[in-house]
Design a protein around this motif. Structure first.
Motif, mmCIF file in Angstrom:
data_model
loop_
_atom_site.group_PDB
_atom_site.id
_atom_site.type_symbol
_atom_site.label_atom_id
_atom_site.label_comp_id
_atom_site.label_asym_id
_atom_site.label_seq_id
_atom_site.Cartn_x
_atom_site.Cartn_y
_atom_site.Cartn_z
ATOM 1 N N UNK A 180 44.486 33.065 44.279
ATOM 2 C CA UNK A 180 43.852 34.392 44.258
ATOM 3 C C UNK A 180 43.952 35.062 45.627
ATOM 4 N N UNK A 181 43.847 34.296 46.712
ATOM 5 C CA UNK A 181 44.022 34.864 48.059
ATOM 6 C C UNK A 181 45.446 35.365 48.234
ATOM 7 N N UNK A 182 46.413 34.632 47.689
ATOM 8 C CA UNK A 182 47.797 35.083 47.747
ATOM 9 C C UNK A 182 47.981 36.370 46.942
ATOM 10 N N UNK A 183 47.336 36.456 45.789
ATOM 11 C CA UNK A 183 47.417 37.676 44.986
ATOM 12 C C UNK A 183 46.757 38.843 45.718
ATOM 13 N N UNK A 184 45.660 38.575 46.420
ATOM 14 C CA UNK A 184 45.009 39.620 47.219
ATOM 15 C C UNK A 184 45.940 40.087 48.331
ATOM 16 N N UNK A 185 46.685 39.142 48.917
ATOM 17 C CA UNK A 185 47.682 39.500 49.939
ATOM 18 C C UNK A 185 48.725 40.449 49.351
ATOM 19 N N UNK A 186 49.259 40.090 48.196
ATOM 20 C CA UNK A 186 50.289 40.914 47.569
ATOM 21 C C UNK A 186 49.754 42.297 47.214
ATOM 22 N N UNK A 187 48.538 42.346 46.671
ATOM 23 C CA UNK A 187 47.959 43.639 46.324
ATOM 24 C C UNK A 187 47.700 44.469 47.571
ATOM 25 N N UNK A 188 47.324 43.816 48.660
ATOM 26 C CA UNK A 188 47.092 44.547 49.910
ATOM 27 C C UNK A 188 48.378 45.196 50.411
ATOM 28 N N UNK A 189 49.498 44.470 50.278
ATOM 29 C CA UNK A 189 50.784 45.065 50.653
ATOM 30 C C UNK A 189 51.154 46.222 49.726
ATOM 31 N N UNK A 190 50.793 46.130 48.458
ATOM 32 C CA UNK A 190 51.153 47.169 47.489
ATOM 33 C C UNK A 190 50.409 48.480 47.745
ATOM 34 N N UNK A 191 49.147 48.404 48.156
ATOM 35 C CA UNK A 191 48.361 49.629 48.352
ATOM 36 C C UNK A 191 48.480 50.196 49.765
ATOM 37 N N UNK A 192 48.929 49.373 50.693
ATOM 38 C CA UNK A 192 48.987 49.794 52.096
ATOM 39 C C UNK A 192 49.826 51.052 52.345
ATOM 40 N N UNK A 193 51.029 51.190 51.785
ATOM 41 C CA UNK A 193 51.819 52.400 52.069
ATOM 42 C C UNK A 193 51.129 53.694 51.635
ATOM 43 N N UNK A 194 50.439 53.651 50.514
ATOM 44 C CA UNK A 194 49.725 54.846 50.039
ATOM 45 C C UNK A 194 48.632 55.221 51.038
ATOM 46 N N UNK A 195 47.899 54.224 51.498
ATOM 47 C CA UNK A 195 46.833 54.473 52.468
ATOM 48 C C UNK A 195 47.385 55.028 53.779
ATOM 49 N N UNK A 196 48.412 54.377 54.320
ATOM 50 C CA UNK A 196 48.978 54.827 55.597
ATOM 51 C C UNK A 196 49.519 56.249 55.499
ATOM 52 N N UNK A 197 50.219 56.531 54.419
ATOM 53 C CA UNK A 197 50.756 57.885 54.224
ATOM 54 C C UNK A 197 49.624 58.901 54.102
#
Length: 141
Positions: free
Chosen positions: A60-77
Motif C-alpha cells: 500500500x505504501x508503494x501504491x501511495x508512492x505511485x499515486x503521488x507521482x501521478x498527481x504531482x504534475x497536475x499540482x505543480x502545473x
C-alpha cells in the motif's frame, strides 16, 4: 499578512516550498514501502521487483508512492499557472499547503488501509489544484 496563526506566509517562497515538499512525498513513500517490506541491501539489485512482490502495508505504501507521482504534475502545473496569472499569493499558498497536508493524510490512510477515507482525501487533494486552475482562469478573463 500571515494566515493560520502565522504558519503560511504570503510570499512566493511558501508555494515553492510546498512544491518541494510535495515532490519529496513520493520518495518518502518509496522509503516507507521498502522499510515496511524488509528491504535489504541485496534487494537493491532489483528494487522494482522487490516492491512488486511486497504485500500488506508495504504494498500500500508503494501504491501511495505511485499515486503521488501521478498527481504531482497536475499540482505543480496548477501552482505555477496560478502564480503566472497573478492569483493572490496568499490564496496560492493556502491551497498549495492544503494539498500537501491532504496528500500526507492520503498516504497515511492508504498505508493504514482506510480505503473510503483515502478516496475522500484523494478527491479533496485534487480539488486544490483544480481550484488553482479555476482561479487562474478567472483572473485572466
Amino acid at each position: 499578512m500571515n494566515v493560520f496563526f502565522g504558519l503560511i506566509p504570503d510570499t512566493a517562497a511558501s508555494a515553492i516550498w510546498a512544491m518541494v515538499v510535495a515532490s519529496l512525498l513520493p520518495l518518502l513513500m518509496a522509503l516507507s514501502a521498502k522499510a515496511l517490506g524488509g528491504f535489504r541491501l541485496t534487494d537493491n539489485a532489483h528494487p522494482r521487483r522487490f516492491l512488486q512482490e511486497t504485500t500488506g502495508a508495504a504494498a500500500r505504501a508503494n501504491a501511495a508512492q505511485q499515486n503521488s507521482y501521478e498527481t504531482l504534475p497536475v499540482f505543480l502545473a496548477a501552482v505555477l499557472v496560478a502564480m503566472l496569472f497573478f492569483v493572490p499569493q496568499l490564496i496560492v499558498n493556502v491551497l498549495a499547503w492544503l494539498y500537501v497536508l491532504i496528500r500526507i493524510g492520503f498516504c497515511i490512510a492508504y498505508i493504514s488501509n482506510l480505503a473510503t477515507f483515502r478516496s475522500i482525501l484523494w478527491t479533496l487533494s485534487m480539488a486544490c489544484p483544480l481550484m488553482l486552475f479555476y482561479l487562474a482562469i478567472r483572473v485572466s478573463v
